[in-house]
Write a protein that holds these residues in place. Structure first.
Motif, PDB file in Angstrom:
ATOM      1  N   GLY A 264      11.312 -24.519 -25.187  1.00  0.00           N
ATOM      2  CA  GLY A 264      10.531 -22.986 -26.088  1.00  0.00           C
ATOM      3  C   GLY A 264      10.691 -22.044 -25.478  1.00  0.00           C
ATOM      4  O   GLY A 264      12.270 -21.845 -25.567  1.00  0.00           O
ATOM      5  N   ILE A 265       9.782 -20.919 -25.663  1.00  0.00           N
ATOM      6  CA  ILE A 265      10.436 -19.651 -25.718  1.00  0.00           C
ATOM      7  C   ILE A 265       9.203 -18.714 -24.616  1.00  0.00           C
ATOM      8  O   ILE A 265       8.339 -18.748 -25.108  1.00  0.00           O
ATOM      9  N   ALA A 266      10.757 -18.566 -23.196  1.00  0.00           N
ATOM     10  CA  ALA A 266       9.526 -17.948 -22.332  1.00  0.00           C
ATOM     11  C   ALA A 266       9.263 -16.057 -22.318  1.00  0.00           C
ATOM     12  O   ALA A 266      10.665 -16.208 -22.350  1.00  0.00           O
ATOM     13  N   LYS A 267       8.323 -15.681 -22.860  1.00  0.00           N
ATOM     14  CA  LYS A 267       8.377 -14.435 -22.348  1.00  0.00           C
ATOM     15  C   LYS A 267       7.696 -13.749 -21.188  1.00  0.00           C
ATOM     16  O   LYS A 267       6.201 -14.584 -20.901  1.00  0.00           O
ATOM     17  N   GLN A 268       7.883 -12.287 -21.013  1.00  0.00           N
ATOM     18  CA  GLN A 268       6.208 -11.623 -19.973  1.00  0.00           C
ATOM     19  C   GLN A 268       5.678 -10.208 -20.837  1.00  0.00           C
ATOM     20  O   GLN A 268       6.540  -9.722 -21.531  1.00  0.00           O
ATOM     21  N   ILE A 269       4.862 -10.899 -20.250  1.00  0.00           N
ATOM     22  CA  ILE A 269       4.471  -8.956 -20.526  1.00  0.00           C
ATOM     23  C   ILE A 269       4.877  -7.988 -19.570  1.00  0.00           C
ATOM     24  O   ILE A 269       3.413  -8.464 -18.247  1.00  0.00           O
ATOM     25  N   TYR A 270       5.017  -6.748 -19.545  1.00  0.00           N
ATOM     26  CA  TYR A 270       5.143  -5.559 -18.312  1.00  0.00           C
ATOM     27  C   TYR A 270       3.875  -4.408 -19.141  1.00  0.00           C
ATOM     28  O   TYR A 270       4.020  -4.265 -19.720  1.00  0.00           O
ATOM     29  N   LEU A 271       3.864  -3.697 -18.126  1.00  0.00           N
ATOM     30  CA  LEU A 271       3.281  -1.856 -17.913  1.00  0.00           C
ATOM     31  C   LEU A 271       3.920  -1.098 -18.102  1.00  0.00           C
ATOM     32  O   LEU A 271       4.850  -1.627 -16.409  1.00  0.00           O
ATOM     33  N   GLY A 272       4.488  -0.870 -18.439  1.00  0.00           N
ATOM     34  CA  GLY A 272       5.486   0.423 -18.430  1.00  0.00           C
ATOM     35  C   GLY A 272       4.609   1.800 -17.075  1.00  0.00           C
ATOM     36  O   GLY A 272       4.342   2.124 -18.157  1.00  0.00           O
ATOM     37  N   THR A 273       5.660   2.219 -16.593  1.00  0.00           N
ATOM     38  CA  THR A 273       4.838   3.893 -16.248  1.00  0.00           C
ATOM     39  C   THR A 273       6.297   4.522 -15.887  1.00  0.00           C
ATOM     40  O   THR A 273       7.318   4.265 -15.730  1.00  0.00           O
ATOM     41  N   ARG A 274       5.810   5.748 -16.079  1.00  0.00           N
ATOM     42  CA  ARG A 274       6.666   7.116 -15.552  1.00  0.00           C
ATOM     43  C   ARG A 274       6.077   6.614 -13.650  1.00  0.00           C
ATOM     44  O   ARG A 274       5.487   6.604 -13.208  1.00  0.00           O
ATOM     45  N   GLU A 275       7.619   7.015 -12.617  1.00  0.00           N
ATOM     46  CA  GLU A 275       7.587   6.202 -11.392  1.00  0.00           C
ATOM     47  C   GLU A 275       6.367   7.779 -10.722  1.00  0.00           C
ATOM     48  O   GLU A 275       5.970   7.714  -9.874  1.00  0.00           O
ATOM     49  N   SER A 276       6.541   8.856 -11.234  1.00  0.00           N
ATOM     50  CA  SER A 276       6.066  10.204 -11.138  1.00  0.00           C
ATOM     51  C   SER A 276       4.387   9.761 -11.004  1.00  0.00           C
ATOM     52  O   SER A 276       3.741  10.704 -10.390  1.00  0.00           O
ATOM     53  N   ASP A 277       4.617   9.145 -11.774  1.00  0.00           N
ATOM     54  CA  ASP A 277       2.356   8.973 -12.025  1.00  0.00           C
ATOM     55  C   ASP A 277       2.264   7.504 -11.143  1.00  0.00           C
ATOM     56  O   ASP A 277       1.112   7.528 -11.648  1.00  0.00           O
ATOM     57  N   GLN A 278       3.262   6.605 -10.240  1.00  0.00           N
ATOM     58  CA  GLN A 278       2.193   5.734  -9.432  1.00  0.00           C
ATOM     59  C   GLN A 278       1.669   6.244  -8.573  1.00  0.00           C
ATOM     60  O   GLN A 278       0.853   5.347  -7.778  1.00  0.00           O
ATOM     61  N   ASN A 279       1.653   7.230  -8.060  1.00  0.00           N
ATOM     62  CA  ASN A 279       0.048   7.071  -6.860  1.00  0.00           C
ATOM     63  C   ASN A 279      -0.944   7.549  -7.793  1.00  0.00           C
ATOM     64  O   ASN A 279      -2.330   8.168  -6.748  1.00  0.00           O
ATOM     65  N   ILE A 280      -0.786   7.824  -9.212  1.00  0.00           N
ATOM     66  CA  ILE A 280      -2.425   8.136  -9.772  1.00  0.00           C
ATOM     67  C   ILE A 280      -3.821   6.857  -9.294  1.00  0.00           C
ATOM     68  O   ILE A 280      -3.500   5.622 -10.145  1.00  0.00           O
ATOM     69  N   GLU A 281      -4.958   7.369  -8.924  1.00  0.00           N
ATOM     70  CA  GLU A 281      -5.505   6.529  -8.977  1.00  0.00           C
ATOM     71  C   GLU A 281      -6.133   5.257  -9.483  1.00  0.00           C
ATOM     72  O   GLU A 281      -5.958   3.707  -9.575  1.00  0.00           O
TER      73      GLU A 281
END
Length: 302
Positions: A264-281
């Motif tokens: 089979g072909i195993a994959k993943q979905i990722y959510l990318g963000t800017r590190e500077s925004d990681q504290n945005i609630e």
């Protein structure tokens, strides 16, 4: 000195095709616009455009200025929006970029409860990017990127959301439907239906066909999942999609799912963000919510 108006003019002329149309878009007179750009050319000591009759052709300096405009203007617009939101005590808009065509159904399951929980945050979804999804994230065109193929760069962070298996979808009565799995050569006589994405970004090619040096008989594209699967159901071709999405449509249409290769072909979905925004609630809340709507890899189902 290069000012924002110069960037806006170059961008508007490129988009709308002429100084007249650009002047209308920017709500200025054509003469004022021409004067502004002539003054810039005098200050720079080089021309931005070469005038060929009624048309304009960017010089090397003009193309460089257009590239700067494409990157800087979205960042300035983003900064202005954020400052206005701060001044008004608002939270603003979560701009989501999609590099996963089949993920819209999954995204809807996340967006609905998110909007209920965050009534002062809007959601906007973008699919087309001037410099790719990662470039859009770096250039502040979007705040979050949904992608199966993260590109790790300084200042960016990618959170895995869920695993999935890429499978082949065929008509229920198709000869391939009786197999548990197929090898690449089985697609040499098939019409392959995919989203309009470059083949180097399609898993069916990079993980299955290319390593075996096999090409399908024909490759057709469509932007819409429903159209692709209707085409498959009517015997017009086969398609490669995530198992969770394929099995959902197998309950609605006469379709079957077949594994691509024995492993089979195993994959993943990722959510990318800017590190500077990681504290945005609200951004953190969206990621937490997204991780609760997983589609687990289930190789046993056919």
């Amino acid at each position: 000195m290069i000012e924002r108006i110069h960037l806006k003019v170059v961008h508007a002329v490129e988009v709308h095709g002429s100084l007249t149309a650009a002047a209308k878009e920017l709500c200025v007179t054509q003469s004022a616009l021409s004067h502004t750009m002539r003054k810039l050319e005098d200050n720079l000591g080089t021309e931005v455009w070469l005038r060929e009759g009624r048309s304009l052709r960017l010089t090397q300096a003009g193309r460089y200025l257009l590239n700067i405009a494409n990157r800087v203007l979205p960042l300035l617009d983003y900064a202005e929006d954020k400052l206005k939101q701060i001044a008004l005590g608002e939270r603003g808009t979560l701009r989501i970029g999609m590099e996963c065509h089949p993920c819209y159904q999954w995204l809807l399951k996340v967006v609905a409860p998110f909007l209920d929980s965050w009534p002062d945050v809007d959601v906007d979804v973008k699919q087309k990017f001037q410099f790719g999804g990662v470039g859009a994230l770096e250039d502040y065109e979007i705040d979050l990127l949904v992608t199966p193929d993260p590109i790790y760069k300084t200042g960016l962070s990618f959170t895995p959301v869920f695993d999935y298996e890429q499978v082949l979808v065929v008509p229920r009565q198709h000869a391939l439907a009786r197999f548990d799995y197929i090898e690449a050569q089985a697609l040499a006589d098939e019409v392959l239906l995919t989203y309009p994405v470059a083949t180097e970004r399609l898993d069916i090619y990079t993980h299955f066909l290319n390593p075996a040096e096999v090409l399908p008989k024909q490759h057709k594209t469509s932007e819409t999942t429903e159209i692709i699967l209707q085409m498959v159901a009517s015997g017009r071709g086969v398609a490669a999609l995530p198992r969770w999405l394929a099995e959902e449509y197998c309950t609605k249409l006469p379709l079957s799912v077949v594994r691509l290769g024995e492993a089979g072909i195993a994959k993943q979905i990722y959510l990318g963000t800017r590190e500077s925004d990681q504290n945005i609630e609200y951004l953190k809340a969206f990621i937490d919510l997204a991780r609760s709507y997983k589609y687990p890899l289930d190789p046993a189902k056919v």
